[in-house]
Structures are given as C-alpha cells and as structure tokens.
Motif scaffolding. Structure first.
Motif, short mmCIF file in Angstrom:
data_model
loop_
_atom_site.label_atom_id
_atom_site.label_comp_id
_atom_site.label_asym_id
_atom_site.label_seq_id
_atom_site.Cartn_x
_atom_site.Cartn_y
_atom_site.Cartn_z
N ILE A 158 0.84 -1.21 0.00
CA ILE A 158 0.00 0.00 0.00
C ILE A 158 0.87 1.25 0.00
N CYS A 159 0.46 2.23 -0.81
CA CYS A 159 1.10 3.56 -0.81
C CYS A 159 0.04 4.62 -0.46
N THR A 160 0.48 5.68 0.19
CA THR A 160 -0.42 6.79 0.48
C THR A 160 0.37 8.05 0.75
N ARG A 161 -0.30 9.17 0.63
CA ARG A 161 0.30 10.44 1.04
C ARG A 161 0.23 10.53 2.56
N SER A 162 0.69 11.62 3.13
CA SER A 162 0.73 11.78 4.58
C SER A 162 -0.64 11.55 5.21
N GLY A 163 -0.61 10.88 6.35
CA GLY A 163 -1.84 10.69 7.11
C GLY A 163 -2.38 11.99 7.68
N LYS A 164 -1.54 13.02 7.74
CA LYS A 164 -1.97 14.31 8.28
C LYS A 164 -2.59 15.21 7.22
N HIS A 165 -2.58 14.77 5.96
CA HIS A 165 -3.20 15.58 4.92
C HIS A 165 -4.71 15.59 5.12
N PRO A 166 -5.38 16.73 4.85
CA PRO A 166 -6.82 16.82 5.07
C PRO A 166 -7.63 15.72 4.38
N HIS A 179 -16.77 3.57 13.55
CA HIS A 179 -16.24 2.45 14.33
C HIS A 179 -15.74 2.82 15.73
N GLY A 180 -15.61 4.11 16.01
CA GLY A 180 -15.06 4.51 17.30
C GLY A 180 -13.56 4.67 17.25
N VAL A 181 -13.01 5.30 18.30
CA VAL A 181 -11.59 5.65 18.33
C VAL A 181 -10.69 4.42 18.39
N GLU A 182 -10.97 3.49 19.28
CA GLU A 182 -10.06 2.37 19.48
C GLU A 182 -10.01 1.44 18.27
N GLU A 183 -11.15 1.18 17.67
CA GLU A 183 -11.16 0.33 16.48
C GLU A 183 -10.43 1.01 15.33
N THR A 184 -10.59 2.32 15.23
CA THR A 184 -9.89 3.06 14.18
C THR A 184 -8.38 3.07 14.43
N ARG A 185 -7.99 3.16 15.71
CA ARG A 185 -6.56 3.09 16.05
C ARG A 185 -5.97 1.75 15.56
N THR A 186 -6.68 0.67 15.86
CA THR A 186 -6.21 -0.66 15.43
C THR A 186 -6.13 -0.75 13.91
N TRP A 187 -7.13 -0.17 13.25
CA TRP A 187 -7.14 -0.16 11.78
C TRP A 187 -5.96 0.63 11.22
N LEU A 324 -21.17 15.73 6.87
CA LEU A 324 -19.77 16.12 6.99
C LEU A 324 -19.51 16.90 8.27
N THR A 325 -20.55 17.48 8.83
CA THR A 325 -20.40 18.15 10.12
C THR A 325 -20.07 17.13 11.20
N GLU A 326 -20.78 16.00 11.16
CA GLU A 326 -20.51 14.93 12.13
C GLU A 326 -19.12 14.35 11.93
N ILE A 327 -18.75 14.12 10.68
CA ILE A 327 -17.42 13.59 10.40
C ILE A 327 -16.35 14.59 10.81
N GLY A 328 -16.56 15.85 10.48
CA GLY A 328 -15.57 16.87 10.77
C GLY A 328 -15.28 17.02 12.25
N ALA A 329 -16.26 16.69 13.08
CA ALA A 329 -16.06 16.79 14.53
C ALA A 329 -15.00 15.81 15.02
N HIS A 330 -14.71 14.78 14.23
CA HIS A 330 -13.73 13.76 14.63
C HIS A 330 -12.35 13.99 14.02
N SER A 335 -6.38 13.23 13.78
CA SER A 335 -5.03 13.77 13.73
C SER A 335 -4.18 13.24 14.88
N ARG A 336 -4.78 13.14 16.08
CA ARG A 336 -4.06 12.61 17.22
C ARG A 336 -3.69 11.14 17.01
N LEU A 337 -4.61 10.38 16.44
CA LEU A 337 -4.33 8.97 16.20
C LEU A 337 -3.18 8.79 15.20
#
Length: 345
Positions: A158-166, A179-187, A324-330, A335-337
């Motif tokens: 897999i290739c990707t640009r920076s994870g910090k890119h918008p 999925h929640g924070v912890e499941e996303t962290r594992t992903w 997108l308002t709901e998504i944007g809140a996360h 970014s922290r993850l």
C-alpha cells in the motif's frame, strides 16, 4: 485537449445554457479569498459577472488564507472564502471567521449532508476517496472496503500520502464516526504495517508508484483519475491512470466516503448580499455543470449532469450519506491517532 482548452469550450457551452444576458455595467463587487487555483474558477466567476454585473476580485493562495482572514479581523476586504477541502471550511467556523446564511436557493440546491446545519458553509462539488488498485496484481473484487486495507495480505503493498493531509484525515475521521476511536486506532496500525514505503507525495504520486510496481494499492481522490487520463501535456500520467482500476469502497454497507470543495461567507463581509448571490449562482445548474466538468468532480446539486469523462469510467455508486459536520467533529481525534501510531514515520 488540455485543461485550459476544455475550460474555454465549456464556457461557451455554459453561455448557451444560460441564454442571452443583458449588458450590465459592473458597479458592485465581491472579494474572494480562494484556495482553488484561479484558472479553474475564473471562467465561472466571469459568467457570474456577466449575469449579475457584480465584479469579482480574487486573492489566491495554496495555504494561509484562514490565518490572513483572522489577522485582518473587521478590516478584511474578503466576502467569500473558496476552499478545496472540508477542513478549511470547518476551521473557518471553529475560528469564528464565517457567518450564517439563510437562503432557500442554497438549501434547495445543496443536500443537507453537504452544508453546515447553521448555514456557515456550503459544499459546491463532491469528491470520492477511492482505492486505486493495480490492474495487473489485484484481482477485481479482491478489495472492497476501507477496512480491508488493514488485512495482513496487503503487507508491503500500500502507498499513500501523509496521514496528516486533510484528504486522509477526513477519511480517518469517518472511520472514527463509524467504528469509534479504538477500532480506528487498530485499523490505522494495520494500514501502517502494510505500507510499502513512508507516506509521501500527493495522490497522483501514489498511482505512479503503482504503475512502477512499488505498491499495488493506494488511497486517492476520484478527480485525480480524470486529471491524469486527460493529461496530454504529461502523457506519462495517462499511462499511470491506465495501470489502475478504481475501487469505490463499502458499496455493500455505508458507501464510499465523500467530501467537498466549498465556500463560506466571511464574518465581516463588506459586500454580504453580493457574497450570497455568488454562492447561489455557484450552486445553480449552469455553474455546477461547468465547475464539476472542469475539475472532474461530482456536482453537489442533484440532477446536474456529471463530466462526460467521469461517466465513461465511473458508473453509479453508493455514497456515504453521513453529515460532513458529524465527520468533521472527529478530525482532531483522527489527527491525534495519526501521531500516536506514528503513521507517517
């Protein structure tokens, strides 16, 4: 045909769609801070002036316009901010730099998930965050979900640009919303473990890497495919595009993650009424068709024809309808993850 030639042809078409317009001497103006490149938006703005008599004045920058607006405060000349991603819009709101707009036209033209519930920003075009897959090394149907990117079978592929890119942060935030924070962290940890190289470059660079055999999968926005497959000035990009299939993830459940380019009226807009007229014009059928055709993006206004080229390569697909308002809140959590899992290192 290069992009500027296409734009010229589209402007003529838009003129035909709009019909004859009475000559008006421009006595008013609207001032725009734009993250979108001038040659991509100027034809639409010229049509706005032709139809309304309102002159447009544009300041372009690839970054820093929100900060500039904040420094200028009440003395800012800006009436409208045009952005190329959702993050700049939500940042405007969080910093108190935008003002609410009530408009029946905007509410009619723009679906609720693509505008702020308080009317402080509005989507103008939508993009899909796709998985680009090697035609030679990934079988059709072998990957169908974002979640699959963490499967160990893709280790080193897999290739990707920076994870910090918008663009990536928006996708990661949608994973948190679902999925929640912890499941996303594992992903995220799983995706990082599957990377063929350190995150780098832009979305096109990842498709180039697939064509060169560096990796087999990448994340990328849908419109980059259109930009590459038509790039006669850099024909090598046509070959990059031909090397991949476009995978629209999660068609059997929530749908593919969508985000927007959009606009907001600034808090201290000196020409507020003209700013609202501009947003209403940009959400209308003629401007929507031209705007989306130029950028190979999807019109936000339902029923507006998509780019002929996009229709050639992309059929109907299921979109994630989450606001997108709901998504944007996360996004801050996303970014922290990215930092906590060391995604970019």
């Amino acid at each position: 045909m290069d992009i500027r030639s296409r734009i010229a042809a589209l402007v003529c078409a838009l003129g035909a769609m709009s019909g004859p317009v009475a000559s008006v001497h421009a006595a008013e103006q609207v001032n725009i801070y734009s993250y979108r490149q001038p040659f991509l938006i100027q034809p639409v703005l010229d049509k706005f002036t032709e139809e309304t008599g309102i002159e447009t004045r544009v300041v372009f920058a690839s970054k820093g316009l929100n900060e500039r607006l904040q420094r200028e405060g009440r003395n800012s000349p800006a009436d409208v901010v045009l952005t190329s991603n959702t993050s700049n819009l939500t940042e405007l709101v969080s910093k108190g730099l935008a003002q609410p707009v009530e408009s029946e036209i905007l509410e009619k033209n723009i679906p609720a998930q693509f505008r702020d519930p308080k009317g402080e920003w509005f989507g103008l075009t939508t993009r899909a965050r796709l998985i680009y897959a090697s035609k030679d090394r990934v079988k059709p149907g072998e990957i169908t979900r974002y979640e699959d990117l963490a499967d160990p079978k893709w280790k080193g592929r897999i290739c990707t640009r920076s994870g910090k890119h918008p663009y990536n942060l928006s996708l990661f935030a949608s994973m948190i919303a679902n999925h929640g924070v912890e499941e996303t962290r594992t992903w995220l940890e799983g995706v990082k473990a599957n990377l063929a190289r350190k995150p780098q470059g832009n979305d096109r660079a990842q498709v180039k890497a697939i064509s060169e055999g560096v990796c087999d999968l990448s994340l990328g926005n849908s419109y980059y495919f259109g930009n590459m497959i038509t790039n006669t000035e850099q024909p090598e990009q046509i070959e990059w595009a031909k090397s991949v299939n476009l995978v629209f993830p999660n068609q059997q459940d929530r749908g593919t993650h969508m985000f927007i380019s959009g606009a907001a009226v600034t808090k201290h807009a000196p020409n507020r009424d003209n700013a609202v007229k501009l947003l209403e014009f940009l959400s209308g059928p003629g401007a929507q068709h031209l705007y989306a055709e130029m950028n190979f993006e999807f019109p936000v206004r339902p029923g507006t024809p998509r780019s002929a080229l996009i229709n050639q390569y992309i059929g109907d697909f299921k979109e994630d309808s989450m606001s997108l308002t709901e998504i944007g809140a996360h996004v801050p959590e996303a970014s922290r993850l990215v930092d906590e899992v060391g995604f970019d290192f």
